[in-house]
Write a protein that holds these residues in place. Structure first.
Motif, PDB file in Angstrom:
ATOM      1  N   TRP A  82       0.835  -1.196   0.000  1.00 29.01           N
ATOM      2  CA  TRP A  82       0.000   0.000   0.000  1.00 29.01           C
ATOM      3  C   TRP A  82       0.878   1.257   0.000  1.00 29.01           C
ATOM      4  O   TRP A  82       0.854   2.050   0.942  1.00 29.01           O
ATOM      5  N   THR A  83       1.639   1.423  -1.066  1.00 34.51           N
ATOM      6  CA  THR A  83       2.437   2.630  -1.233  1.00 34.51           C
ATOM      7  C   THR A  83       1.585   3.700  -1.893  1.00 34.51           C
ATOM      8  O   THR A  83       0.965   3.448  -2.928  1.00 34.51           O
ATOM      9  N   LEU A  84       1.539   4.888  -1.297  1.00 36.45           N
ATOM     10  CA  LEU A  84       0.739   5.978  -1.857  1.00 36.45           C
ATOM     11  C   LEU A  84       1.447   6.552  -3.079  1.00 36.45           C
ATOM     12  O   LEU A  84       2.612   6.948  -3.001  1.00 36.45           O
ATOM     13  N   LYS A  85       0.738   6.608  -4.186  1.00 36.35           N
ATOM     14  CA  LYS A  85       1.325   7.095  -5.439  1.00 36.35           C
ATOM     15  C   LYS A  85       0.673   8.367  -5.944  1.00 36.35           C
ATOM     16  O   LYS A  85       1.210   9.025  -6.839  1.00 36.35           O
ATOM     17  N   GLU A  86      -0.492   8.687  -5.406  1.00 38.31           N
ATOM     18  CA  GLU A  86      -1.212   9.909  -5.792  1.00 38.31           C
ATOM     19  C   GLU A  86      -1.572  10.669  -4.528  1.00 38.31           C
ATOM     20  O   GLU A  86      -2.075  10.078  -3.575  1.00 38.31           O
ATOM     21  N   GLY A  87      -1.310  11.960  -4.510  1.00 37.33           N
ATOM     22  CA  GLY A  87      -1.660  12.730  -3.331  1.00 37.33           C
ATOM     23  C   GLY A  87      -1.300  14.194  -3.478  1.00 37.33           C
ATOM     24  O   GLY A  87      -0.816  14.625  -4.523  1.00 37.33           O
ATOM     25  N   VAL A  88      -1.550  14.943  -2.426  1.00 41.50           N
ATOM     26  CA  VAL A  88      -1.225  16.370  -2.432  1.00 41.50           C
ATOM     27  C   VAL A  88       0.148  16.611  -1.815  1.00 41.50           C
ATOM     28  O   VAL A  88       0.646  17.733  -1.814  1.00 41.50           O
ATOM     29  N   THR A  89       0.774  15.560  -1.281  1.00 37.57           N
ATOM     30  CA  THR A  89       2.146  15.620  -0.791  1.00 37.57           C
ATOM     31  C   THR A  89       2.923  14.463  -1.413  1.00 37.57           C
ATOM     32  O   THR A  89       2.371  13.661  -2.157  1.00 37.57           O
ATOM     33  N   ASP A  90       4.200  14.354  -1.074  1.00 35.59           N
ATOM     34  CA  ASP A  90       5.037  13.288  -1.624  1.00 35.59           C
ATOM     35  C   ASP A  90       5.094  12.066  -0.707  1.00 35.59           C
ATOM     36  O   ASP A  90       5.874  11.146  -0.948  1.00 35.59           O
ATOM     37  N   GLY A  91       4.303  12.073   0.367  1.00 34.28           N
ATOM     38  CA  GLY A  91       4.348  10.955   1.302  1.00 34.28           C
ATOM     39  C   GLY A  91       3.951   9.642   0.652  1.00 34.28           C
ATOM     40  O   GLY A  91       3.016   9.590  -0.149  1.00 34.28           O
ATOM     41  N   GLU A  92       4.663   8.577   1.004  1.00 36.69           N
ATOM     42  CA  GLU A  92       4.398   7.266   0.415  1.00 36.69           C
ATOM     43  C   GLU A  92       3.627   6.342   1.341  1.00 36.69           C
ATOM     44  O   GLU A  92       3.166   5.295   0.907  1.00 36.69           O
ATOM     45  N   PHE A  93       3.496   6.700   2.624  1.00 37.55           N
ATOM     46  CA  PHE A  93       2.839   5.786   3.563  1.00 37.55           C
ATOM     47  C   PHE A  93       1.526   6.364   4.079  1.00 37.55           C
ATOM     48  O   PHE A  93       1.329   7.578   4.144  1.00 37.55           O
ATOM     49  N   LEU A  94       0.629   5.452   4.434  1.00 34.72           N
ATOM     50  CA  LEU A  94      -0.669   5.796   4.976  1.00 34.72           C
ATOM     51  C   LEU A  94      -0.495   6.410   6.361  1.00 34.72           C
ATOM     52  O   LEU A  94       0.269   5.892   7.190  1.00 34.72           O
ATOM     53  N   THR A  95      -1.191   7.523   6.621  1.00 36.38           N
ATOM     54  CA  THR A  95      -1.105   8.184   7.922  1.00 36.38           C
ATOM     55  C   THR A  95      -2.496   8.342   8.531  1.00 36.38           C
ATOM     56  O   THR A  95      -3.489   8.488   7.821  1.00 36.38           O
ATOM     57  N   ARG A  96      -2.532   8.307   9.864  1.00 30.85           N
ATOM     58  CA  ARG A  96      -3.768   8.545  10.614  1.00 30.85           C
ATOM     59  C   ARG A  96      -3.435   9.240  11.936  1.00 30.85           C
ATOM     60  O   ARG A  96      -2.331   9.080  12.465  1.00 30.85           O
ATOM     61  N   ASP A  97      -4.401   9.968  12.439  1.00 28.69           N
ATOM     62  CA  ASP A  97      -4.292  10.611  13.747  1.00 28.69           C
ATOM     63  C   ASP A  97      -5.664  10.513  14.406  1.00 28.69           C
ATOM     64  O   ASP A  97      -6.362  11.506  14.585  1.00 28.69           O
ATOM     65  N   LEU A  98      -6.053   9.279  14.740  1.00 32.85           N
ATOM     66  CA  LEU A  98      -7.407   9.013  15.211  1.00 32.85           C
ATOM     67  C   LEU A  98      -7.735   9.824  16.463  1.00 32.85           C
ATOM     68  O   LEU A  98      -7.059   9.711  17.482  1.00 32.85           O
ATOM     69  N   GLY A  99      -8.753  10.654  16.361  1.00 30.67           N
ATOM     70  CA  GLY A  99      -9.186  11.472  17.483  1.00 30.67           C
ATOM     71  C   GLY A  99      -8.382  12.734  17.699  1.00 30.67           C
ATOM     72  O   GLY A  99      -8.677  13.506  18.603  1.00 30.67           O
ATOM     73  N   ARG A 100      -7.353  12.956  16.906  1.00 31.49           N
ATOM     74  CA  ARG A 100      -6.479  14.132  16.978  1.00 31.49           C
ATOM     75  C   ARG A 100      -5.884  14.285  18.378  1.00 31.49           C
ATOM     76  O   ARG A 100      -6.376  15.036  19.221  1.00 31.49           O
ATOM     77  N   ALA A 101      -4.775  13.606  18.623  1.00 30.19           N
ATOM     78  CA  ALA A 101      -4.163  13.547  19.949  1.00 30.19           C
ATOM     79  C   ALA A 101      -3.852  14.922  20.538  1.00 30.19           C
ATOM     80  O   ALA A 101      -4.074  15.170  21.731  1.00 30.19           O
ATOM     81  N   ARG A 102      -3.363  15.851  19.721  1.00 27.11           N
ATOM     82  CA  ARG A 102      -2.964  17.161  20.247  1.00 27.11           C
ATOM     83  C   ARG A 102      -4.132  18.116  20.420  1.00 27.11           C
ATOM     84  O   ARG A 102      -4.044  19.070  21.188  1.00 27.11           O
ATOM     85  N   ASP A 103      -5.202  17.897  19.697  1.00 30.88           N
ATOM     86  CA  ASP A 103      -6.382  18.755  19.754  1.00 30.88           C
ATOM     87  C   ASP A 103      -7.613  17.861  19.646  1.00 30.88           C
ATOM     88  O   ASP A 103      -8.265  17.821  18.614  1.00 30.88           O
ATOM     89  N   PRO A 104      -7.934  17.120  20.713  1.00 30.44           N
ATOM     90  CA  PRO A 104      -8.936  16.056  20.644  1.00 30.44           C
ATOM     91  C   PRO A 104     -10.278  16.498  20.071  1.00 30.44           C
ATOM     92  O   PRO A 104     -10.759  17.602  20.331  1.00 30.44           O
ATOM     93  N   MET A 105     -10.838  15.602  19.287  1.00 30.29           N
ATOM     94  CA  MET A 105     -12.134  15.814  18.651  1.00 30.29           C
ATOM     95  C   MET A 105     -12.919  14.514  18.735  1.00 30.29           C
ATOM     96  O   MET A 105     -12.354  13.430  18.560  1.00 30.29           O
ATOM     97  N   ALA A 106     -14.214  14.609  19.015  1.00 26.92           N
ATOM     98  CA  ALA A 106     -15.056  13.419  19.103  1.00 26.92           C
ATOM     99  C   ALA A 106     -15.779  13.185  17.789  1.00 26.92           C
ATOM    100  O   ALA A 106     -16.068  14.127  17.040  1.00 26.92           O
ATOM    101  N   LEU A 107     -16.084  11.938  17.510  1.00 30.07           N
ATOM    102  CA  LEU A 107     -16.888  11.611  16.339  1.00 30.07           C
ATOM    103  C   LEU A 107     -18.312  12.134  16.531  1.00 30.07           C
ATOM    104  O   LEU A 107     -18.760  12.331  17.666  1.00 30.07           O
ATOM    105  N   PRO A 108     -19.031  12.362  15.444  1.00 30.59           N
ATOM    106  CA  PRO A 108     -20.420  12.824  15.563  1.00 30.59           C
ATOM    107  C   PRO A 108     -21.277  11.817  16.333  1.00 30.59           C
ATOM    108  O   PRO A 108     -21.055  10.610  16.256  1.00 30.59           O
TER     109      PRO A 108
END
Length: 288
Positions: free
Chosen positions: A128-154
């Motif tokens: 699962w190498t990222l080949k299309e995107g708005v940055t050059d990053g090749e790996f999948l990223t997540r920040d579930l719940g936004r650790a630095r600025d927490p947000m709850a799901l609806p």
């Protein structure tokens, strides 16, 4: 014969394996990256003065319904038993619940760079190498719940706020409207923090990483999220049977939205299909 889209929390181990295997196969073939490119191309903001079909527009729902169907057809060519499951984010609300398991989508990104290191879509697995995107990053990223600025799901009540509105959409048919089901579900709000991102939009922000922005399709959870958004549209349709997609006719001369949105019987780029033709999915698929 119509096939069924299931709640992701109810999938069997075999169903998870088949879904993951089909996704990895269309990624291997290069088909998956075409979906990423397409979403980036059609992610047009309402301030850009162009035709909007995918976001900030009445056709947000039919556009993504057709987009999901195209992905599902690609998956079903690999394995006819596969359909896209839906993630009910009003019910499965933690970072350890479905779909964030090692046997399905993997979990959160690591603290240092938000890289997903667990599950079949982790970069280290090599599939699962990222080949299309708005940055050059090749790996999948997540920040579930936004650790630095927490947000709850609806919540269920926040989703109900959208579902109970009988109007589909209202003029000026963009991200600024405060009435109508479409934007209450799509979720362009005002203010800061959670108030600025409602329902669909807040889920993208809660997942974080590549799910924020036009290249959000790079995270397979995009499809599970939008399958639930599509289910919400179906529920709204059943509840408000006398109401339909709006606008029924294109904006008239002098309107700044003329030529910028798709009316009910107009073709929905990039497909040869109209919102009217996409309102009823019953002959193709149903929800469990």
């Amino acid at each position: 014969m119509a096939y069924t889209r299931k709640d992701v929390s109810t999938l069997t181990a075999a169903e998870k394996r088949r879904f993951v295997k089909a996704l990895l196969e269309i990624k291997r073939r290069g088909e998956y990256d075409e979906f990423v490119r397409m979403h980036i191309e059609y992610y047009v903001a309402d301030g850009e003065g162009e035709l909007r079909t995918a976001h900030m527009t009445p056709s947000f729902l039919p556009w993504h319904r057709q987009f999901l169907l195209d992905l599902e057809r690609a998956l079903r060519k690999v394995d006819p038993s596969v359909s896209v499951p839906y993630w009910d984010w009003t019910k499965d609300r933690t970072k350890s619940s479905a779909p964030w398991t090692r046997d399905l989508l993997g979990g959160d990104g690591r603290r240092s760079d938000r890289q997903v290191t667990t599950g079949p879509f982790a970069y280290k697995e090599g599939n699962w190498t990222l080949k299309e995107g708005v940055t050059d990053g090749e790996f999948l990223t997540r920040d579930l719940g936004r650790a630095r600025d927490p947000m709850a799901l609806p919540t269920k009540s926040e989703l109900e706020w959208a579902l109970k509105d009988p109007l589909y959409d209202v003029s000026p048919w963009d991200s600024t409207v405060t009435r109508g089901f479409r934007n209450k579900l799509e979720g362009w709000g005002t203010g800061r923090g959670s108030a600025a991102w409602r329902n669909h939009n807040r889920v993208h922000r809660w997942v974080g990483g590549v799910m924020v922005g036009g290249a959000s399709v790079n995270d397979p959870v995009f499809w599970l999220h939008h399958a639930f958004v599509d289910l919400c549209w179906s529920r709204w349709q059943r509840r408000h049977r006398e109401h339909r997609y709006l606008p029924a006719k294109p904006p008239g001369p002098g309107s700044d939205q003329r030529g910028r949105i798709v009316a009910r019987h107009q073709k929905l780029p990039p497909w040869d299909v109209t919102p009217d033709e996409l309102e009823d999915h019953g002959r193709i698929y149903r929800y469990a």
